[in-house]
Design a protein around this motif. Structure first.
Motif, PDB file in Angstrom:
ATOM      1  N   ASN A 107      29.876  27.342  22.323  1.00 15.43           N
ATOM      2  CA  ASN A 107      28.424  27.415  22.172  1.00 15.43           C
ATOM      3  C   ASN A 107      28.162  27.834  20.736  1.00 15.43           C
ATOM      4  O   ASN A 107      28.369  28.997  20.379  1.00 15.43           O
ATOM      5  CB  ASN A 107      27.846  28.425  23.164  1.00 15.43           C
ATOM      6  N   SER A 109      25.467  28.263  18.808  1.00 14.14           N
ATOM      7  CA  SER A 109      24.464  29.286  18.456  1.00 14.14           C
ATOM      8  C   SER A 109      25.011  30.683  18.745  1.00 14.14           C
ATOM      9  O   SER A 109      24.810  31.608  17.953  1.00 14.14           O
ATOM     10  CB  SER A 109      23.138  29.042  19.173  1.00 14.14           C
ATOM     11  N   ASN A 110      25.723  30.849  19.850  1.00 15.75           N
ATOM     12  CA  ASN A 110      26.341  32.147  20.140  1.00 15.75           C
ATOM     13  C   ASN A 110      27.436  32.482  19.130  1.00 15.75           C
ATOM     14  O   ASN A 110      27.536  33.615  18.669  1.00 15.75           O
ATOM     15  CB  ASN A 110      26.924  32.171  21.555  1.00 15.75           C
ATOM     16  N   GLU A 131      26.042  20.522  13.750  1.00 19.18           N
ATOM     17  CA  GLU A 131      24.610  20.238  13.607  1.00 19.18           C
ATOM     18  C   GLU A 131      24.307  18.791  13.965  1.00 19.18           C
ATOM     19  O   GLU A 131      23.264  18.487  14.539  1.00 19.18           O
ATOM     20  CB  GLU A 131      24.137  20.546  12.192  1.00 19.18           C
ATOM     21  N   GLY A 134      23.370  18.007  17.583  1.00 16.71           N
ATOM     22  CA  GLY A 134      22.083  18.463  18.127  1.00 16.71           C
ATOM     23  C   GLY A 134      22.298  19.368  19.327  1.00 16.71           C
ATOM     24  O   GLY A 134      23.068  20.323  19.272  1.00 16.71           O
ATOM     25  N   ASP A 135      21.619  19.059  20.431  1.00 15.94           N
ATOM     26  CA  ASP A 135      21.708  19.867  21.653  1.00 15.94           C
ATOM     27  C   ASP A 135      22.756  19.363  22.638  1.00 15.94           C
ATOM     28  O   ASP A 135      22.798  19.816  23.781  1.00 15.94           O
ATOM     29  CB  ASP A 135      20.344  19.910  22.352  1.00 15.94           C
ATOM     30  N   ASP A 136      23.602  18.435  22.214  1.00 20.23           N
ATOM     31  CA  ASP A 136      24.617  17.858  23.090  1.00 20.23           C
ATOM     32  C   ASP A 136      25.788  18.833  23.240  1.00 20.23           C
ATOM     33  O   ASP A 136      26.781  18.777  22.509  1.00 20.23           O
ATOM     34  CB  ASP A 136      25.088  16.521  22.526  1.00 20.23           C
ATOM     35  N   GLN A 137      25.679  19.748  24.202  1.00 16.92           N
ATOM     36  CA  GLN A 137      26.673  20.810  24.391  1.00 16.92           C
ATOM     37  C   GLN A 137      28.055  20.265  24.746  1.00 16.92           C
ATOM     38  O   GLN A 137      29.067  20.832  24.332  1.00 16.92           O
ATOM     39  CB  GLN A 137      26.201  21.799  25.463  1.00 16.92           C
ATOM     40  N   GLU A 138      28.113  19.173  25.494  1.00 16.94           N
ATOM     41  CA  GLU A 138      29.416  18.611  25.854  1.00 16.94           C
ATOM     42  C   GLU A 138      30.145  18.079  24.615  1.00 16.94           C
ATOM     43  O   GLU A 138      31.358  18.271  24.471  1.00 16.94           O
ATOM     44  CB  GLU A 138      29.267  17.514  26.908  1.00 16.94           C
ATOM     45  N   ILE A 140      29.697  19.188  21.564  1.00 16.74           N
ATOM     46  CA  ILE A 140      30.081  20.383  20.801  1.00 16.74           C
ATOM     47  C   ILE A 140      31.358  20.970  21.397  1.00 16.74           C
ATOM     48  O   ILE A 140      32.294  21.322  20.665  1.00 16.74           O
ATOM     49  CB  ILE A 140      28.944  21.421  20.792  1.00 16.74           C
ATOM     50  N   ARG A 141      31.418  21.070  22.713  1.00 14.97           N
ATOM     51  CA  ARG A 141      32.600  21.619  23.367  1.00 14.97           C
ATOM     52  C   ARG A 141      33.836  20.765  23.076  1.00 14.97           C
ATOM     53  O   ARG A 141      34.894  21.283  22.726  1.00 14.97           O
ATOM     54  CB  ARG A 141      32.387  21.743  24.875  1.00 14.97           C
TER      55      ARG A 141
END
Length: 184
Positions: A107, A109-110, A131, A134-138, A140-141
């Motif tokens: 995550n 932001s954390n 960046e 965006g908001d695509d957490q999968e 990012i992971r």
């Protein structure tokens, strides 16, 4: 003196500290890492690293006097900085194994907030790539698992004595990285 731990010597994820290669789950207790049947391990406080090798040497001497056998760095994402630090420690006569501290990226932001609070640096190229997700957490992971797997493989291939994973109670990424590295 820095945080310490007691564990049962089994590498695993979760709990208070996380999965560690050769170190296992860490539970902080009494100012010195106590591992049943294993080495005593000390986590190098970031303030000592920032202050330089002299401060780390002083801390490690105190730890040595207390019976510690090894140390763990704060987490990082720059292999060259880790090995430069080890070279400086060796030049100062520090001969204890210093395990690489690594935090999987799950995550952003954390991670960014935590890094700001403790002074850890996230390389600009990692920030820029994340960046872009965006908001695509999968995504990012997945990117985080890939990047940290490569980081760990480079560390191990280059002679790091071992790796300690700071999981922050998020074990899935650590387990994926360990699997990618064929670590059980």
């Amino acid at each position: 003196m820095g945080p310490v731990a007691e564990d049962d010597g089994k590498p695993r994820a979760g709990g208070h500290g996380g999965a560690g290669v050769g170190l296992g789950e860490l539970h902080f207790k009494d100012g010195l890492a106590r591992r049943r049947g294993g080495p005593k391990v000390f986590a190098i406080p970031f303030e000592a690293v920032v202050a330089g090798v002299g401060a780390v040497y002083q801390v490690l001497c105190e730890v040595d006097d207390a019976g510690a056998d090894a140390a763990i760095t704060q987490y990082f994402y720059n292999v060259e900085s880790y090995f430069y630090f080890l070279d400086q420690c060796a030049a100062a006569g520090i001969d204890k194994p210093i395990y690489a501290g690594v935090m999987p990226i799950t995550n952003f932001s954390n991670l960014a907030r935590f890094s700001r609070n403790c002074g850890a640096e996230i390389p600009r190229w990692i920030c820029q790539r994340i960046e872009g997700f965006g908001d695509d957490q999968e995504s990012i992971r997945k990117f985080g698992v890939e990047v940290v797997t490569q980081l760990c493989q480079t560390l191990l291939d280059s002679g790091a004595p071992g790796i300690h994973f700071y999981t922050m109670n998020q074990s899935a990424a650590t387990l994926a990285i360990m699997n990618n590295l064929n670590l059980k």
